[in-house]
Scaffold this motif. Structure first.
Motif, PDB file in Angstrom:
ATOM      1  N   VAL A   1      58.701  88.086  50.471  1.00  0.00           N
ATOM      2  CA  VAL A   1      57.638  87.146  50.845  1.00  0.00           C
ATOM      3  C   VAL A   1      57.266  86.258  49.667  1.00  0.00           C
ATOM      4  N   GLU A   2      57.102  86.870  48.483  1.00  0.00           N
ATOM      5  CA  GLU A   2      56.718  86.096  47.289  1.00  0.00           C
ATOM      6  C   GLU A   2      57.820  85.116  46.907  1.00  0.00           C
ATOM      7  N   ARG A   3      59.077  85.528  47.058  1.00  0.00           N
ATOM      8  CA  ARG A   3      60.181  84.628  46.720  1.00  0.00           C
ATOM      9  C   ARG A   3      60.168  83.380  47.602  1.00  0.00           C
ATOM     10  N   LYS A   4      59.915  83.577  48.907  1.00  0.00           N
ATOM     11  CA  LYS A   4      59.870  82.432  49.821  1.00  0.00           C
ATOM     12  C   LYS A   4      58.715  81.496  49.468  1.00  0.00           C
ATOM     13  N   ALA A   5      57.561  82.079  49.098  1.00  0.00           N
ATOM     14  CA  ALA A   5      56.418  81.244  48.723  1.00  0.00           C
ATOM     15  C   ALA A   5      56.726  80.439  47.469  1.00  0.00           C
ATOM     16  N   LEU A   6      57.402  81.061  46.495  1.00  0.00           N
ATOM     17  CA  LEU A   6      57.763  80.350  45.259  1.00  0.00           C
ATOM     18  C   LEU A   6      58.755  79.221  45.541  1.00  0.00           C
ATOM     19  N   GLN A   7      59.688  79.460  46.442  1.00  0.00           N
ATOM     20  CA  GLN A   7      60.650  78.411  46.797  1.00  0.00           C
ATOM     21  C   GLN A   7      59.937  77.210  47.408  1.00  0.00           C
ATOM     22  N   GLN A   8      58.933  77.480  48.257  1.00  0.00           N
ATOM     23  CA  GLN A   8      58.190  76.394  48.879  1.00  0.00           C
ATOM     24  C   GLN A   8      57.385  75.613  47.837  1.00  0.00           C
ATOM     25  N   GLN A   9      56.756  76.342  46.895  1.00  0.00           N
ATOM     26  CA  GLN A   9      55.999  75.684  45.830  1.00  0.00           C
ATOM     27  C   GLN A   9      56.917  74.836  44.960  1.00  0.00           C
TER      28      GLN A   9
ATOM     29  N   LEU B   1      49.004  60.664  41.710  1.00  0.00           N
ATOM     30  CA  LEU B   1      49.204  61.859  40.906  1.00  0.00           C
ATOM     31  C   LEU B   1      48.544  63.081  41.531  1.00  0.00           C
ATOM     32  N   ARG B   2      47.419  62.887  42.241  1.00  0.00           N
ATOM     33  CA  ARG B   2      46.689  64.018  42.815  1.00  0.00           C
ATOM     34  C   ARG B   2      47.085  64.339  44.261  1.00  0.00           C
ATOM     35  N   PHE B   3      47.867  63.491  44.891  1.00  0.00           N
ATOM     36  CA  PHE B   3      48.196  63.673  46.302  1.00  0.00           C
ATOM     37  C   PHE B   3      49.073  64.906  46.498  1.00  0.00           C
ATOM     38  N   GLN B   4      48.704  65.753  47.449  1.00  0.00           N
ATOM     39  CA  GLN B   4      49.495  66.925  47.816  1.00  0.00           C
ATOM     40  C   GLN B   4      50.248  66.618  49.109  1.00  0.00           C
ATOM     41  N   PRO B   5      51.596  66.724  49.121  1.00  0.00           N
ATOM     42  CA  PRO B   5      52.379  66.339  50.309  1.00  0.00           C
ATOM     43  C   PRO B   5      52.360  67.383  51.412  1.00  0.00           C
ATOM     44  N   LYS B   6      51.314  68.201  51.498  1.00  0.00           N
ATOM     45  CA  LYS B   6      51.228  69.226  52.539  1.00  0.00           C
ATOM     46  C   LYS B   6      49.769  69.421  52.927  1.00  0.00           C
ATOM     47  N   ILE B   7      49.491  69.504  54.254  1.00  0.00           N
ATOM     48  CA  ILE B   7      48.125  69.721  54.743  1.00  0.00           C
ATOM     49  C   ILE B   7      48.126  70.927  55.673  1.00  0.00           C
ATOM     50  N   ASP B   8      47.107  71.760  55.548  1.00  0.00           N
ATOM     51  CA  ASP B   8      46.971  72.966  56.365  1.00  0.00           C
ATOM     52  C   ASP B   8      45.782  72.764  57.310  1.00  0.00           C
ATOM     53  N   ILE B   9      46.057  72.655  58.641  1.00  0.00           N
ATOM     54  CA  ILE B   9      44.991  72.415  59.624  1.00  0.00           C
ATOM     55  C   ILE B   9      44.825  73.603  60.567  1.00  0.00           C
ATOM     56  N   ARG B  10      45.373  74.742  60.173  1.00  0.00           N
ATOM     57  CA  ARG B  10      45.216  75.940  61.004  1.00  0.00           C
ATOM     58  C   ARG B  10      43.754  76.356  61.062  1.00  0.00           C
TER      59      ARG B  10
ATOM     60  N   LYS C   1      59.686  73.406  45.865  1.00  0.00           N
ATOM     61  CA  LYS C   1      60.067  72.207  46.619  1.00  0.00           C
ATOM     62  C   LYS C   1      58.964  71.165  46.573  1.00  0.00           C
ATOM     63  N   SER C   2      57.713  71.624  46.708  1.00  0.00           N
ATOM     64  CA  SER C   2      56.585  70.695  46.656  1.00  0.00           C
ATOM     65  C   SER C   2      56.470  70.057  45.274  1.00  0.00           C
ATOM     66  N   MET C   3      56.655  70.853  44.216  1.00  0.00           N
ATOM     67  CA  MET C   3      56.583  70.323  42.850  1.00  0.00           C
ATOM     68  C   MET C   3      57.718  69.332  42.585  1.00  0.00           C
ATOM     69  N   ASP C   4      58.900  69.625  43.125  1.00  0.00           N
ATOM     70  CA  ASP C   4      60.032  68.698  42.943  1.00  0.00           C
ATOM     71  C   ASP C   4      59.738  67.351  43.594  1.00  0.00           C
ATOM     72  N   MET C   5      59.116  67.374  44.780  1.00  0.00           N
ATOM     73  CA  MET C   5      58.772  66.128  45.465  1.00  0.00           C
ATOM     74  C   MET C   5      57.745  65.340  44.655  1.00  0.00           C
ATOM     75  N   SER C   6      56.728  66.050  44.111  1.00  0.00           N
ATOM     76  CA  SER C   6      55.709  65.380  43.304  1.00  0.00           C
ATOM     77  C   SER C   6      56.316  64.807  42.033  1.00  0.00           C
ATOM     78  N   ASP C   7      57.234  65.561  41.416  1.00  0.00           N
ATOM     79  CA  ASP C   7      57.887  65.093  40.196  1.00  0.00           C
ATOM     80  C   ASP C   7      58.734  63.853  40.468  1.00  0.00           C
ATOM     81  N   GLN C   8      59.438  63.853  41.609  1.00  0.00           N
ATOM     82  CA  GLN C   8      60.249  62.689  41.968  1.00  0.00           C
ATOM     83  C   GLN C   8      59.374  61.453  42.184  1.00  0.00           C
ATOM     84  N   LEU C   9      58.231  61.664  42.853  1.00  0.00           N
ATOM     85  CA  LEU C   9      57.319  60.545  43.103  1.00  0.00           C
ATOM     86  C   LEU C   9      56.766  59.996  41.798  1.00  0.00           C
ATOM     87  N   LEU C  10      56.415  60.896  40.871  1.00  0.00           N
ATOM     88  CA  LEU C  10      55.892  60.460  39.583  1.00  0.00           C
ATOM     89  C   LEU C  10      56.932  59.671  38.808  1.00  0.00           C
TER      90      LEU C  10
END
Length: 409
Positions: A134-142, A327-336, A144-153
């Motif tokens: 479970v922790e490995r999957k969460a780290l992979q998702q994080q 710089l502060r934008f997070q490319p994921k929203i949680d509406i659950r 991916k999100s950091m890579d997207m933010s880094d690419q945008l920057l």
């Protein structure tokens, strides 16, 4: 099975490839696990290549960098308890025995009895394996999100670097053209001055007229230098030569700035408010900054000029705000857990901001549930022209509980 393992022990070399299914099986589990561990250790010492499948935990614990043994496991959907048929190396697998027994409807008392008979250390090991997955999957998702933010920057930095280089090149070009035109104007003016002096000497004019003629030429050059850029040196020379001498006017003294006036600092373009005057020094306020400066370097300015400068400051602040949002934008929203109206409103704001900041991809985490929230989100996204693709996340990372939105900007 034992005979086959004996054959490998006697004949294996560093060029041998062995494949063993359920190594150590066919005998007592405790003895089978011990035999399998001993045989695998010996084959590792021989530097063989091989693949072994097993349910023995002691073999999973053998993996270490110094013995060339590495764990691997087929990925498993821990929520649906279904195999994903994907090989993941570097992590040991879990059998999920108790979980699968619960899913297929084993009696509760039998499962309770099973848990009491199994070694507690074995249960703890299985739980740790599941938690690591479970922790490995969460780290992979994080990641991916950091890579997207880094690419945008990086894209934003590259854009502003290109803009800076373009402005720098334009500035040098403008300065070069201005110098050339100024040089031509000076050459033409010098010729006119020399001609005027020659005429004065020829006519034996007095000193007063000579001084007046020179002053007249200098004033005309100054005035005409403030004209449009397309004014040619020939036009300047012609204007000076044809304009008659005018009586010298008295100089108008510039108005000294007072407390509360809008002022500019000599040699600079920005404006400030004169707050106080103390002897030869003064205190001015420029935006959020207060500074002390010599009073004789201050020039009173008009409100019209200040408005232009204020407009420039507003544009600068707007650009800074946009950069800060990127710089502060997070490319994921949680509406659950949100009400339908609240979830849709938050999603609209999220998508609008993503389009404004020119994002390439965002994720909407709405959960699975009854599917009502997912259906309304998809219906809203269909009406957005900038949305190019709408699809579900991979089943290993949430499946249809997460919607991926890709933009065409």
């Amino acid at each position: 099975h034992l005979l086959n393992m004996k054959y490998f022990l006697q004949n294996a070399t560093n060029r041998t490839l062995f494949l063993i299914d359920e190594m150590g099986g066919g005998t007592d589990p405790h003895m089978g696990g011990a035999i399998a561990e001993s045989v695998l250790d010996k084959l590792s010492q021989k530097a063989c290549y091989g693949l072994v499948t097993t349910h023995f935990s002691n073999l999973k614990l053998m993996a270490a960098p110094d013995n060339n043994i590495e764990n691997g496991a087929m990925l498993f959907n821990t929520e649906a308890l279904e195999p994903l048929y994907i090989l993941q190396t570097g992590f040991p697998g879990s059998s999920f025995t108790i979980e699968i027994a619960k899913k297929i409807g084993f009696p509760h008392d039998v499962i309770t009895s099973l848990q009491g008979k199994v070694n507690q250390k074995q249960l703890d090991f299985e739980v740790q394996l599941q938690q690591l997955d479970v922790e490995r999957k969460a780290l992979q998702q994080q990641k991916k999100s950091m890579d997207m933010s880094d690419q945008l920057l990086n894209e934003t930095l590259e854009k502003y670097q290109n803009l800076y280089e373009s402005l720098k090149a334009d500035k040098q070009s403008i300065i070069r053209e201005a110098k050339n035109e100024a040089k031509n104007m000076l050459m033409s003016s010098n010729k006119l001055i020399e001609k005027t002096i020659h005429d004065i000497k020829t006519t034996k004019a007095d000193k007063t007229k000579t001084k007046q003629a020179r002053q007249h030429i200098q004033e005309e050059i100054t005035k005409l230098s403030d004209k449009k850029e397309d004014t040619s040196p020939k036009e300047i020379v012609h204007s000076i030569a044809t304009k008659p001498l005018q009586p010298q006017k008295a100089k108008v003294k510039k108005e000294a700035p007072k407390v509360g006036d809008l002022v500019t600092i000599e040699g600079q373009t920005g404006s400030a408010v004169l707050e106080s005057i103390k002897g030869k020094n003064a205190v001015v306020v420029m935006g959020n900054m207060r500074m002390r400066i010599a009073y004789n370097k201050l020039l009173k300015t008009s409100k019209k000029k200040t408005k232009k400068e204020s407009k420039t400051a507003v544009y600068t602040k707007l650009a800074d705000d946009i950069n800060e949002k990127v710089l502060r934008f997070q490319p994921k929203i949680d509406i659950r857990g949100q009400r339908l109206e609240e979830a849709l409103e938050n999603t609209k704001q999220f998508i609008d901001e993503a389009i404004m900041l020119r994002m390439h991809e965002v994720h909407i985490l709405h959960g699975k549930g009854t599917g009502v929230l997912r259906a309304h989100i998809r219906q809203y996204l269909q009406g957005i022209p900038e949305v190019a693709h709408v699809l579900d996340e991979h089943v290993d990372r949430g499946g249809h509980g997460i919607t991926i939105v890709r933009f065409d900007l």
